[in-house]
Design an enzyme around this catalytic site. Sequence first.
Site, mmCIF file in Angstrom:
data_model
loop_
_atom_site.group_PDB
_atom_site.id
_atom_site.type_symbol
_atom_site.label_atom_id
_atom_site.label_comp_id
_atom_site.label_asym_id
_atom_site.label_seq_id
_atom_site.Cartn_x
_atom_site.Cartn_y
_atom_site.Cartn_z
ATOM 1 N N ASP A 8 23.049 -9.375 11.578
ATOM 2 C CA ASP A 8 22.671 -8.014 11.991
ATOM 3 C C ASP A 8 21.139 -7.954 12.144
ATOM 4 O O ASP A 8 20.426 -8.883 11.755
ATOM 5 C CB ASP A 8 23.142 -6.986 10.940
ATOM 6 C CG ASP A 8 22.827 -5.550 11.349
ATOM 7 O OD1 ASP A 8 22.990 -5.203 12.528
ATOM 8 O OD2 ASP A 8 22.378 -4.759 10.486
ATOM 9 N N SER A 9 20.667 -6.823 12.670
ATOM 10 C CA SER A 9 19.223 -6.621 12.773
ATOM 11 C C SER A 9 18.597 -6.344 11.407
ATOM 12 O O SER A 9 17.401 -6.515 11.219
ATOM 13 C CB SER A 9 18.948 -5.410 13.656
ATOM 14 O OG SER A 9 19.552 -4.269 13.069
ATOM 15 N N CYS A 72 26.938 -6.110 14.143
ATOM 16 C CA CYS A 72 26.008 -5.168 14.760
ATOM 17 C C CYS A 72 26.634 -4.661 16.052
ATOM 18 O O CYS A 72 26.838 -5.440 16.996
ATOM 19 C CB CYS A 72 24.689 -5.887 15.043
ATOM 20 S SG CYS A 72 23.516 -4.846 15.920
ATOM 21 N N GLU A 150 18.388 1.635 5.512
ATOM 22 C CA GLU A 150 17.504 0.575 4.997
ATOM 23 C C GLU A 150 16.786 1.068 3.724
ATOM 24 O O GLU A 150 16.651 0.344 2.744
ATOM 25 C CB GLU A 150 16.458 0.169 6.057
ATOM 26 C CG GLU A 150 17.021 -0.512 7.289
ATOM 27 C CD GLU A 150 17.269 -2.015 7.120
ATOM 28 O OE1 GLU A 150 16.614 -2.634 6.265
ATOM 29 O OE2 GLU A 150 18.127 -2.545 7.844
ATOM 30 N N CYS A 186 27.836 2.120 13.698
ATOM 31 C CA CYS A 186 26.674 1.281 13.382
ATOM 32 C C CYS A 186 26.939 0.758 11.985
ATOM 33 O O CYS A 186 27.304 1.538 11.075
ATOM 34 C CB CYS A 186 25.385 2.103 13.398
ATOM 35 S SG CYS A 186 23.973 1.214 12.704
ATOM 36 N N HIS A 188 25.103 -0.091 9.663
ATOM 37 C CA HIS A 188 24.259 0.469 8.599
ATOM 38 C C HIS A 188 24.908 1.701 7.945
ATOM 39 O O HIS A 188 24.633 2.008 6.786
ATOM 40 C CB HIS A 188 22.898 0.899 9.164
ATOM 41 C CG HIS A 188 21.915 -0.221 9.300
ATOM 42 N ND1 HIS A 188 21.989 -1.174 10.287
ATOM 43 C CD2 HIS A 188 20.815 -0.524 8.552
ATOM 44 C CE1 HIS A 188 20.983 -2.018 10.155
ATOM 45 N NE2 HIS A 188 20.244 -1.645 9.117
#
Length: 270
Positions: A8-9, A72, A150, A186, A188
């Site tokens: 993932d990013s 992702c 994050e 997403c 996240h």
Amino acid sequence: MLNILVFDSGVGGLSISHRLADYLPMAELILLSDNAYFPYGEKDDTELIMRVSDLLCKAELQLKPDCIVIACNTASTVALETIRKRLQIPIIGVVPAIKPAAEITSSKVVGLLATPATVNRSYTADLINKYADGCTVVSVGSTRLVEIAEMKLRGQNISLSEVSEILNPFIIAEREYSLDTLILGCTHFPLLSNILEAILPQSITLVDSSSAIARQVINVLNIEDTVDQTPFSKLHQCFMTKMESNSDLNTGLLQYGFKSPEIFQPRILS
Ligand code: DGL
């Protein structure tokens, strides 16, 4: 030993690795986070395709996984085809759970919460046309919510009113059109599910792709027949493209069964 690279990013890969560990406790998971190029949701499509396919070619050679899960939605909805052409091993992409959401909604009004890139992709529009034809889809693309996820993993304070504001279109659609299902498009966002559930009306069910991805990995690799079933008992490895030395991040990773991150330094440069 079954070796799965989860890419993932940022830390979104953890919502997928967490589910993979439930379904495949014997697997060794390697998390690769392209934090040097974060956030993906704001990047140009062509650049993103090159970046991700180059990086994964190097990761395939260097880390030698049995398969790669592109954890992702933003990368999968644009780069899957190129990546599959360039790599030799099975590639499993993560895309928004539009089909499962369309199957469970009663009101036929669903929400899609993803990155700005994912909500605008033709891949996503095609999924909606194919699987959610009779549904109204309320879409919100938010990079800020990715950043908030994050922050949460790093134990930082989150402003609930800021999250509420991002979710407001869904709250309104619940009140006015009985929106009853919200797709977390997403990876996240499942990391924020406690916060999302606390803010959203209880009548809204959250849906993500993680269980479907774990089942797909099992199918693609035909695992039951080929793999030693002894549970993996150590901490998994985590690599990042930009080093971040942060004890709060290390604590967050540890909660998901990962060691402190190491830098990913590709030996073969393009
Ligand atoms: N976690 C990624 C996804 O599922 C995107 C985050 C980003 O914008 O970098 O789309």
